[in-house]
Write an enzyme that holds these catalytic residues in place. Structure first.
Site, PDB file in Angstrom:
ATOM      1  N   GLY A 113      37.911   5.874  -4.569  1.00  0.00           N
ATOM      2  CA  GLY A 113      36.851   6.872  -4.441  1.00  0.00           C
ATOM      3  C   GLY A 113      36.955   7.645  -3.149  1.00  0.00           C
ATOM      4  N   SER A 137      38.174  10.654  -2.432  1.00  0.00           N
ATOM      5  CA  SER A 137      38.203  12.115  -2.396  1.00  0.00           C
ATOM      6  C   SER A 137      36.884  12.717  -1.928  1.00  0.00           C
ATOM      7  CB  SER A 137      38.580  12.678  -3.773  1.00  0.00           C
ATOM      8  OG  SER A 137      37.608  12.349  -4.747  1.00  0.00           O
ATOM      9  N   SER A 182      24.382  -1.224  -5.228  1.00  0.00           N
ATOM     10  CA  SER A 182      23.245  -0.361  -4.932  1.00  0.00           C
ATOM     11  C   SER A 182      21.977  -1.195  -4.892  1.00  0.00           C
ATOM     12  CB  SER A 182      23.117   0.720  -6.012  1.00  0.00           C
ATOM     13  OG  SER A 182      21.876   1.393  -5.931  1.00  0.00           O
ATOM     14  N   LYS A 237      25.462  -1.645 -11.779  1.00  0.00           N
ATOM     15  CA  LYS A 237      25.274  -2.156 -10.426  1.00  0.00           C
ATOM     16  C   LYS A 237      24.792  -3.611 -10.435  1.00  0.00           C
ATOM     17  CE  LYS A 237      26.695   1.526  -8.374  1.00  0.00           C
ATOM     18  NZ  LYS A 237      27.971   1.518  -7.621  1.00  0.00           N
ATOM     19  N   ASP A 243      43.047   6.503 -11.517  1.00  0.00           N
ATOM     20  CA  ASP A 243      41.839   6.416 -12.334  1.00  0.00           C
ATOM     21  C   ASP A 243      41.511   4.933 -12.435  1.00  0.00           C
ATOM     22  OD1 ASP A 243      39.921   6.201 -14.325  1.00  0.00           O
ATOM     23  OD2 ASP A 243      40.823   7.719 -15.616  1.00  0.00           O
ATOM     24  N   TYR A 300      23.507   3.097 -15.394  1.00  0.00           N
ATOM     25  CA  TYR A 300      23.934   2.996 -13.992  1.00  0.00           C
ATOM     26  C   TYR A 300      23.403   1.704 -13.371  1.00  0.00           C
ATOM     27  CZ  TYR A 300      24.274   4.141  -9.005  1.00  0.00           C
ATOM     28  OH  TYR A 300      24.548   4.109  -7.657  1.00  0.00           O
TER      29      TYR A 300
END
Length: 305
Positions: free
Chosen positions: A16, A18, A142, A159, A63, A155
């Site tokens: 992650g 980028s 999270s 998590k 990916d 989501y």
């Protein structure tokens, strides 16, 4: 003669990378002298990051939802630097909107990215660490793994799963007497990264969430785990407070949390449905920070006027 860089010789893999936390972590570690292997789908941004961060940064298009990509990522790191000291599972996406309005294709893709991607990274990292008898695995979860998020149910599920996976792996390493292998989980509050620019959105409104934390605090916490590994850290007083209160009054906190999110969404401008960057990367959202604080500030200014 200048002193040697603080992390000279340390090799860190960051997925992650980028944008968001991953990019910020990679930049700081490179500045401190570490060998950094940066991974994401957006090849051009990775190459730009590597070029701007020095000769010890290796860009590997990845990916994370594809096991073979993650295996190749590990192979590239080992071939370039001889091993891996730290692996940071930093990649992740989101979906906001009613569960039954979200295409199952998108829901499945989120699970593949967030959960399977973290699982693949953990698998290959730990196998390498076991060979070396040392290493630190850091996974981004999270606060919603402890405080469920309505209109973000899938989501939330990913998590919950990441926190549970990491907890199980932490205990497994202890039972197997790998005293120098550390498994860490990071649980931040809502943070101003390009997350909303990449998230799938089926809410009917622009995603405006707040109050938000600064990404620099989370980046500092992640890097701090390299020096002082901990099983689990909740970052910021908002995350710590929400989790603590939810443990005492879960029904009330979850109700208020849901009402607050729904009110924010309804108050935001209308927006068309989008799958965000779930299936293909998007050009937007390339910084460490996003535009969430700017949106909230503009909204408050408009309200006062």
């Amino acid at each position: 003669m200048s002193a040697a860089p603080k992390r000279n010789g340390l090799t860190v893999v960051v997925t992650g990378a980028s944008s968001g936390f991953g990019k910020g972590v990679a930049q700081q570690l490179a500045e401190e002298g570490a060998n950094v292997v940066v991974a994401a789908r957006r090849t051009a941004l990775l190459k730009e990051l590597a070029t701007g961060s020095g000769p010890n940064v290796l860009a590997v298009t990845t990916d994370i939802s594809k096991e073979r990509d993650v295996e190749k990522l590990l192979d590239a790191a080992v071939e370039a630097f001889g091993g891996v000291d730290v692996w940071i599972n930093g990649a992740g996406l989101g979906i906001i909107g009613p569960f039954t309005d979200t295409p199952l294709r998108d829901a499945n893709r989120l699970v593949e990215t967030n959960l399977l991607g973290t699982m693949y990274g953990s698998y290959y990292a730990l196998r390498q660490f076991q060979k070396q008898k040392r290493g630190t695995l850091i996974s981004l979860s999270s606060f919603v793994s402890q405080v469920p998020l309505p209109y973000g149910a899938v989501y939330t599920a990913t998590k919950f799963a990441i926190t549970g996976l990491s907890a199980g792996l932490y205990r497994e390493m202890k039972l197997e007497k790998y005293d120098n292998i550390h498994v860490c989980t990071v649980q931040p509050w809502v943070t101003d990264t390009p997350w909303t620019e990449h998230a799938a959105n089926y809410s009917g409104h622009v995603i405006e969430l707040g109050p938000v934390d600064a990404p620099e605090n989370v980046i500092a916490a992640i890097i701090g785990l390299i020096d002082e590994p901990k099983e689990n850290i909740d970052i910021g007083f908002k995350a710590k407070g929400a989790i603590a209160i939810c443990q005492v009054m879960p029904g009330l906190v979850q109700k208020l949390n849901g009402q607050s999110l729904l009110a924010m969404l309804k108050a935001a401008p209308p927006a068309p449905d989008t799958s965000g960057s779930l299936h293909e990367p998007v050009a937007e959202g390339t910084g460490v920070s996003g535009d969430m604080r700017k949106r909230l500030k503009r909204k408050l200014t408009d309200t006062k006027e």
